[in-house]
Design a protein around this motif. Sequence first.
Motif, PDB file in Angstrom:
ATOM      1  N   VAL A  27       0.820  -1.172   0.167  1.00  0.00           N
ATOM      2  CA  VAL A  27      -0.004   0.310   0.201  1.00  0.00           C
ATOM      3  C   VAL A  27       0.252   1.442  -0.078  1.00  0.00           C
ATOM      4  CG1 VAL A  27      -1.893   1.361   1.737  1.00  0.00           C
ATOM      5  CG2 VAL A  27      -1.974  -1.013   0.900  1.00  0.00           C
ATOM      6  N   TYR A  28       2.067   1.672   0.674  1.00  0.00           N
ATOM      7  CA  TYR A  28       2.473   2.089   1.265  1.00  0.00           C
ATOM      8  C   TYR A  28       3.497   2.601  -0.372  1.00  0.00           C
ATOM      9  CZ  TYR A  28       6.762   5.352   1.944  1.00  0.00           C
ATOM     10  OH  TYR A  28       8.048   6.145   2.644  1.00  0.00           O
ATOM     11  N   LEU A  29       4.049   1.794  -0.367  1.00  0.00           N
ATOM     12  CA  LEU A  29       4.668   1.855  -1.820  1.00  0.00           C
ATOM     13  C   LEU A  29       4.231   1.760  -3.214  1.00  0.00           C
ATOM     14  CD1 LEU A  29       7.827  -0.904  -1.073  1.00  0.00           C
ATOM     15  CD2 LEU A  29       8.117   1.335  -1.271  1.00  0.00           C
ATOM     16  N   GLY A  30       2.712   1.526  -3.351  1.00  0.00           N
ATOM     17  CA  GLY A  30       1.986   1.852  -4.834  1.00  0.00           C
ATOM     18  C   GLY A  30       1.936   3.134  -4.859  1.00  0.00           C
ATOM     19  N   ALA A  31       1.359   3.355  -3.627  1.00  0.00           N
ATOM     20  CA  ALA A  31       1.117   5.236  -3.483  1.00  0.00           C
ATOM     21  C   ALA A  31       2.207   5.617  -3.422  1.00  0.00           C
ATOM     22  CB  ALA A  31       0.001   5.135  -1.708  1.00  0.00           C
ATOM     23  N   ILE A  32       2.905   5.872  -3.139  1.00  0.00           N
ATOM     24  CA  ILE A  32       4.302   6.856  -3.740  1.00  0.00           C
ATOM     25  C   ILE A  32       4.216   6.273  -5.224  1.00  0.00           C
ATOM     26  CG2 ILE A  32       6.989   6.940  -3.882  1.00  0.00           C
ATOM     27  CD1 ILE A  32       6.442   5.649  -0.922  1.00  0.00           C
ATOM     28  N   GLU A  33       4.423   4.931  -6.171  1.00  0.00           N
ATOM     29  CA  GLU A  33       3.883   5.503  -6.901  1.00  0.00           C
ATOM     30  C   GLU A  33       3.453   5.801  -8.212  1.00  0.00           C
ATOM     31  OE1 GLU A  33       5.125   1.435 -10.689  1.00  0.00           O
ATOM     32  OE2 GLU A  33       4.682   1.131  -7.975  1.00  0.00           O
ATOM     33  N   VAL A  34       2.100   5.454  -7.630  1.00  0.00           N
ATOM     34  CA  VAL A  34       0.807   6.481  -8.233  1.00  0.00           C
ATOM     35  C   VAL A  34       1.196   8.273  -8.229  1.00  0.00           C
ATOM     36  CG1 VAL A  34      -1.918   6.670  -7.677  1.00  0.00           C
ATOM     37  CG2 VAL A  34      -0.913   4.724  -7.740  1.00  0.00           C
ATOM     38  N   ILE A  35       1.454   8.391  -6.891  1.00  0.00           N
ATOM     39  CA  ILE A  35       1.877  10.194  -6.823  1.00  0.00           C
ATOM     40  C   ILE A  35       2.179  10.250  -7.217  1.00  0.00           C
ATOM     41  CG2 ILE A  35       2.781  11.996  -5.907  1.00  0.00           C
ATOM     42  CD1 ILE A  35       1.307  10.174  -2.360  1.00  0.00           C
ATOM     43  N   ASP A  36       4.043   9.568  -8.022  1.00  0.00           N
ATOM     44  CA  ASP A  36       4.561  10.113  -8.674  1.00  0.00           C
ATOM     45  C   ASP A  36       4.185  10.097 -10.299  1.00  0.00           C
ATOM     46  OD1 ASP A  36       6.457  11.035  -6.843  1.00  0.00           O
ATOM     47  OD2 ASP A  36       7.217   8.306  -6.552  1.00  0.00           O
TER      48      ASP A  36
END
Length: 219
Positions: free
Chosen positions: A168-177
């Motif tokens: 969830v954490y890493l995926g959210a960062i990727e989506v924001i980027d």
Amino acid sequence: MAQYSTDWHYMIDPLFFTANMKVWKEFSPEDQKLILSCAAEAEKYGKALSRLSNDNGQAYEYLKSINKLPAVTNPKEELKKNGMTVTEYTPEMIKRFYEATAGVRADWTQKIGPDVVVWIVLLGTSIAFRESSNFTMNLLYSITHGWLRKTLYFFGVLCSLAFFAMLVYLGAIEVIDEIELNVSSESLDIPVWLYTMATPLFSSLIIVRILQRTVEDIL
């Protein structure tokens, strides 16, 4: 009956033995062991049937050893005997076919993309946790009892929660980027974040399913 058959080794069709975890837990350890033993024997038998006359003779010998040889031990020859034209590709012919279709695979890999596969896999995982039909490694769990079994159970739950929380954490960062960079897919020109949002979205859903199942198991 079809007149032509071509054996070109284009795919493997895997089959799985599955059991609902809730139902599985209702069996005694002795019955679970018996069912697993029967499943292993059925697996060997099924493989031998599918490989009969297609290997170096091991399938034939195995079926013979358990007295389960079918009436037809060479399916291809039986088909030929009944009027079918059976074509078998040589390794060189298979290689040429593979090379000739490389463009098709590359084109559809770009169109479908690994991100769509991620959507499918994570959605299937969330459903599996909801139905208690997810794959588990329960060797140690099955041979333990009492407080040790409970400890292993909660350790497994915590590991699962930690893993999907990290997704969830890493995926959210990727989506924001990807939103900030305004990245689009090359083939369909769709914003890439619409694909990658599957990771945090379905990982969150999986966490909910894990917690739901844990509560059900405790109660």
